[in-house]
Design an enzyme around this catalytic site. Structure first.
Site, PDB file in Angstrom:
ATOM      1  N   GLU A 157       0.823  -1.210   0.000  1.00  0.00           N
ATOM      2  CA  GLU A 157       0.000   0.000   0.000  1.00  0.00           C
ATOM      3  C   GLU A 157       0.856   1.258   0.000  1.00  0.00           C
ATOM      4  O   GLU A 157       1.962   1.269   0.558  1.00  0.00           O
ATOM      5  CB  GLU A 157      -0.956   0.051   1.203  1.00  0.00           C
ATOM      6  CG  GLU A 157      -2.232  -0.741   1.021  1.00  0.00           C
ATOM      7  CD  GLU A 157      -2.235  -2.037   1.786  1.00  0.00           C
ATOM      8  OE1 GLU A 157      -3.248  -2.745   1.753  1.00  0.00           O
ATOM      9  OE2 GLU A 157      -1.205  -2.371   2.402  1.00  0.00           O
ATOM     10  N   THR A 158       0.320   2.286  -0.613  1.00  0.00           N
ATOM     11  CA  THR A 158       0.885   3.635  -0.617  1.00  0.00           C
ATOM     12  C   THR A 158      -0.244   4.584  -0.258  1.00  0.00           C
ATOM     13  O   THR A 158      -1.370   4.437  -0.752  1.00  0.00           O
ATOM     14  CB  THR A 158       1.445   3.999  -2.003  1.00  0.00           C
ATOM     15  OG1 THR A 158       2.502   3.091  -2.331  1.00  0.00           O
ATOM     16  CG2 THR A 158       1.974   5.424  -2.035  1.00  0.00           C
TER      17      THR A 158
END
Length: 307
Positions: A47-48
């Site tokens: 995830e970002t």
């Protein structure tokens, strides 16, 4: 292009590089959906996140900031390790919450509360929608995992923003030895979380002979580990074959397993063992019935990104 503050943190660990890494862009203003998705695909992390000012509605509800969460393949309405990791990065950048010891995050599922429990932060698990799964729908998932129905204690559809199929199986060795067909899981569109309660090793024996090597080695290493639950998360439909440590899944597993008497109101979960990680998630249900999901976070990279 704009130069933006950037951090990379490791979540659900107190030792860098043993948890789940998260990229945090601390100023996401002016970026459109495609730009965020492109950068998230480039980082190749599970995830970002992109931090934004709260919306008018969010600010009225007490939000300290808004966050958008992207995997390499899709945006998520909520995820646990990005929630804790973004909070850590936001605080580390010198920001101050409206209320001491409390943070309010706005994201796709609405407002998520965080608070300090002892020395670590924890988030309030969002409301869970869960339902049974039919034998017919479960069969192709079990086939993709290499599991027999007799090895499954219970199964539930779990949805707290992200949708997971949760499976509770009989032993940790079975969880650790899984080698799923990720192509099939992606075609099925199913993200799967598999868990087992920790029990004393039975003379080092593995229930299924064709799973000996890796499961035996892992169970031997963990013989003195006090963790209560072993978890693995397979998320091929969103571009992540196996997630190192997953807050949203552990949140929904806790709500389900506590409610149905499979786990106590306070326990710890381990995830990432097969990937060489040592993720630790701390789950607790308070007197009001709210489940809190806590974990340590450590900083790894701090700087700027041109985006």
């Amino acid at each position: 292009m704009k130069t933006r503050a950037y951090q990379q943190v490791d979540v659900f660990t107190d030792t860098a590089f043993l948890g789940n890494p998260l990229a945090v862009v601390l100023d996401g203003t002016g970026l459109n959906d495609a730009q965020m998705q492109t950068f998230a695909a480039w980082t190749q992390l599970s995830e970002t996140t992109f931090v934004l000012p709260p919306t008018t509605e969010g600010a009225a509800g007490g939000a300290d900031y808004r966050v958008r969460i992207f995997t390499p393949g899709a945006e998520l309405p909520f995820a646990g390790h990005p929630t804790l990791g973004t909070a850590h990065a936001w605080l580390n950048a010198g920001n101050t919450p409206r209320q001491e010891g409390v943070l309010v995050q706005e994201c796709g599922v609405g407002l998520v509360n965080l608070k300090q429990l002892d020395e670590r932060w924890a988030f309030a698990a969002p409301p869970l929608n869960r339902s049974d799964i039919s034998t017919e729908d479960l069969a192709p998932v079990l086939a993709a995992l290499g599991l027999d129905a007799s090895e499954v204690i219970a199964a539930q559809h779990l949805n707290n923003g992200p949708h997971w199929l949760g499976l509770l199986v009989h032993d940790v060795e079975t969880v650790l030895a899984l080698t799923p067909d990720h192509t099939v899981l992606k075609k099925l569109g199913t993200k799967v979380g598999v868990a087992a309660k920790r029990q004393a090793p039975e003379g080092g024996l593995i229930r299924r002979a064709n799973r000996e090597a890796r499961a035996f080695a892992a169970s031997s290493r963990m013989a003195n580990d006090p963790t209560d639950l072993e978890v693995r998360a397979f998320a091929a439909p969103v571009g992540v074959t196996e997630d190192p440590v997953t807050g949203s899944l552990n949140a929904s597993l806790a709500q389900w397993l506590m409610a149905d008497g499979h786990m106590p109101d306070h326990y710890s979960a381990r995830q990432g063992t097969v990937l060489g990680r040592a993720g630790q998630v701390f789950l607790t249900k308070d007197a009001q019935g709210q489940v809190w999901v806590g974990g340590d976070v450590v900083g790894c990279i701090q700087g700027v990104v041109d985006l």
